[in-house]
Scaffold this active site. Structure first.
Site, PDB file in Angstrom:
ATOM      1  CE  LYS A   1      -4.168  26.143 -33.302  1.00 25.95           C
ATOM      2  NZ  LYS A   1      -4.121  26.691 -31.976  1.00 25.95           N
TER       3      LYS A   1
HETATM    4  C1  LIG Z   1      -4.263  27.972 -31.082  1.00 24.83           C
HETATM    5  C2  LIG Z   1      -3.102  28.494 -30.318  1.00 24.83           C
HETATM    6  C3  LIG Z   1      -3.109  28.638 -28.926  1.00 24.83           C
HETATM    7  C4  LIG Z   1      -4.349  28.533 -28.116  1.00 24.83           C
HETATM    8  O1  LIG Z   1      -4.974  27.340 -28.218  1.00 24.83           O
HETATM    9  P1  LIG Z   1      -6.437  27.197 -27.607  1.00 24.83           P
HETATM   10  O2  LIG Z   1      -6.553  25.704 -27.448  1.00 24.83           O
HETATM   11  O3  LIG Z   1      -7.379  27.742 -28.633  1.00 24.83           O
HETATM   12  O4  LIG Z   1      -6.479  27.915 -26.334  1.00 24.83           O
HETATM   13  C5  LIG Z   1      -1.947  28.977 -28.280  1.00 24.83           C
HETATM   14  N1  LIG Z   1      -0.822  29.223 -28.954  1.00 24.83           N
HETATM   15  C6  LIG Z   1      -0.769  29.128 -30.288  1.00 24.83           C
HETATM   16  C7  LIG Z   1       0.520  29.391 -30.967  1.00 24.83           C
HETATM   17  C8  LIG Z   1      -1.921  28.791 -31.016  1.00 24.83           C
HETATM   18  O5  LIG Z   1      -1.901  28.783 -32.346  1.00 24.83           O
END
Ligand SMILES: *Cc1c(COP(=O)(O)O)cnc(C)c1O
Length: 378
Positions: free
Chosen positions: A192
């Site tokens: 991210k």
């Molecule tokens: C990555 C992601 C999540 C989950 O994030 P985590 O921190 O890995 O739990 C939720 N929604 C979307 C759209 C994502 O891409």
């Protein structure tokens, strides 16, 4: 053939990040500590949120958001079918029902008109869960309008959209005059825009929700009586080490964004786009976080898209397919949602990361153009 393999999205970890984590270790705070509080306050200030709660993932943040809203058995949540699975799984973990709806073809985000139709035809809808997909904000004014009209809560999945802007408002800042519960979840997973390895943040305009979410994060232990629990909570805490990394990364978040925008502009000039070969489109009211570079080719199908990705891999270029529409999975099968079904077969994400150079994007661009020319049906 290029000698160096271009990975998809390795994280950007700088010396400052490492120093902060080492410093946190030396201070002896291993689990939740002062750096978690600092990460929360600096994050809240940055996105303009009244309150922010750091957790061990965005999935946890979404789960807690549903819990503080009291969403459970018999309730329904209207959500986009085009997302990463966890936004939908947590609805079912609460024993509520996800009602999946289709997307707008250009932004790939949940279509407000279809939200309203779903709310009208489904009993028990309590909340709307939009996802700002690949960094492009959803049409939040339209979504809030529906929320107001039907008295629904809004849980924004902002896992991809730190930072993104709607009009002049950053995602995380409550809309002016917004008087309904609003909760926004951010992700700090490795790929991210800001990473703590694993991690997440929940922001809200509601102090009571904030306090409740804070208790739930830590097993819902009574603040009056140790080891006494008035309800079932979770262990969703972030560690001080992760928070140290978060604080250090947050200082460079604008620099990260500038770099992603620059990479997007390089792709825009290198890829030979047409009406049928498209990159990310950005609405004039939006600033995208450009989490992902999105390429769509109308004359591909899933098999040919996958072959195209294989051919790029053979040339040393790593890519990812678009998310599979959630409604295509056996446990979430619902009425057919044609736009997302199609997009998930013709779309892919190209490499984008801090250290990617213009020369590398030029090479990716020429390989993409050449392969698409070879594969083109005409
Ligand atoms: C990555 C992601 C999540 C989950 O994030 P985590 O921190 O890995 O739990 C939720 N929604 C979307 C759209 C994502 O891409």
């Amino acid at each position: 053939m290029r000698s160096e393999f271009l990975s998809f999205a390795p994280p950007m970890i700088a010396t400052e990040d490492i120093d902060e984590v080492v410093q946190a270790l030396r201070e002896g705070w291993i689990t939740t500590g002062p750096r978690a509080a600092r990460f929360e306050s600096e994050f809240a200030r940055y996105v303009g949120a009244p309150a922010a709660l750091a957790l061990n993932s965005a999935t946890s943040a979404l789960h807690v958001a549903l819990a503080v809203l009291g969403i459970g058995e018999g309730d329904a949540v209207v959500a986009t079918t085009m997302t990463f699975c966890s936004s939908i799984h947590v609805i079912e973990h609460r024993r509520a029902r996800p009602v999946l709806v289709d997307i707008e073809p250009d932004t790939l985000n949940i279509d407000p008109e279809q939200i309203e139709a779903a709310v009208r035809r489904t009993p028990g809808v309590k909340a709307i869960m939009p996802v700002h997909l690949y960094g492009h904000p959803c049409d939040m004014p339209a979504i809030y309008e529906i929320a107001r009209r039907y008295n629904l809560a809004v849980i924004e999945d902002a896992a991809h959209s730190l930072p993104a802007v709607i009009g002049g408002r950053m995602i995380g800042t409550p809309e002016p005059g917004f008087d309904l519960p609003n909760l926004v979840a951010f992700s700090f997973y490795a790929t991210k825009n800001l990473t703590t390895g694993e991690g997440g943040m929940l922001t809200t305009n509601d102090q009571e929700f904030y306090q409740h979410a804070r208790r739930l994060r830590d097993h819902a232990m009574s603040t009056q009586r140790r080891y006494f629990h008035e309800e079932r909570g979770f262990n969703y805490r972030i560690t001080n080490l992760q928070a140290a990394l978060g604080v250090a990364q947050l200082e460079r978040i604008e620099e990260f964004l500038d770099r992603r925008a620059e990479i997007m502009s390089w792709y825009n000039s290198e890829i030979a786009t047409t009406d049928h070969i498209r990159l990310n489109r950005v609405k004039n009211w939006a600033k995208s976080a450009f989490w992902m570079i999105c390429l769509e080719v109308d004359w591909l199908d899933e098999t040919r898209r996958d072959a195209f990705m294989q051919a790029l891999k053979a040339r040393g270029i790593d890519t990812r397919p678009y998310f599979c529409a959630m409604s295509s999975m056996p446990m979430y099968k619902q009425a057919s949602l044609p736009i997302s079904a199609r997009k998930s077969q013709i779309g892919l994400n190209l490499p984008s990361y801090y250290e990617l150079t213009k020369v590398e994007v030029q090479r990716i661009g020429s390989d993409v153009n050449e392969l698409l020319k070879e594969m083109s049906p005409t």
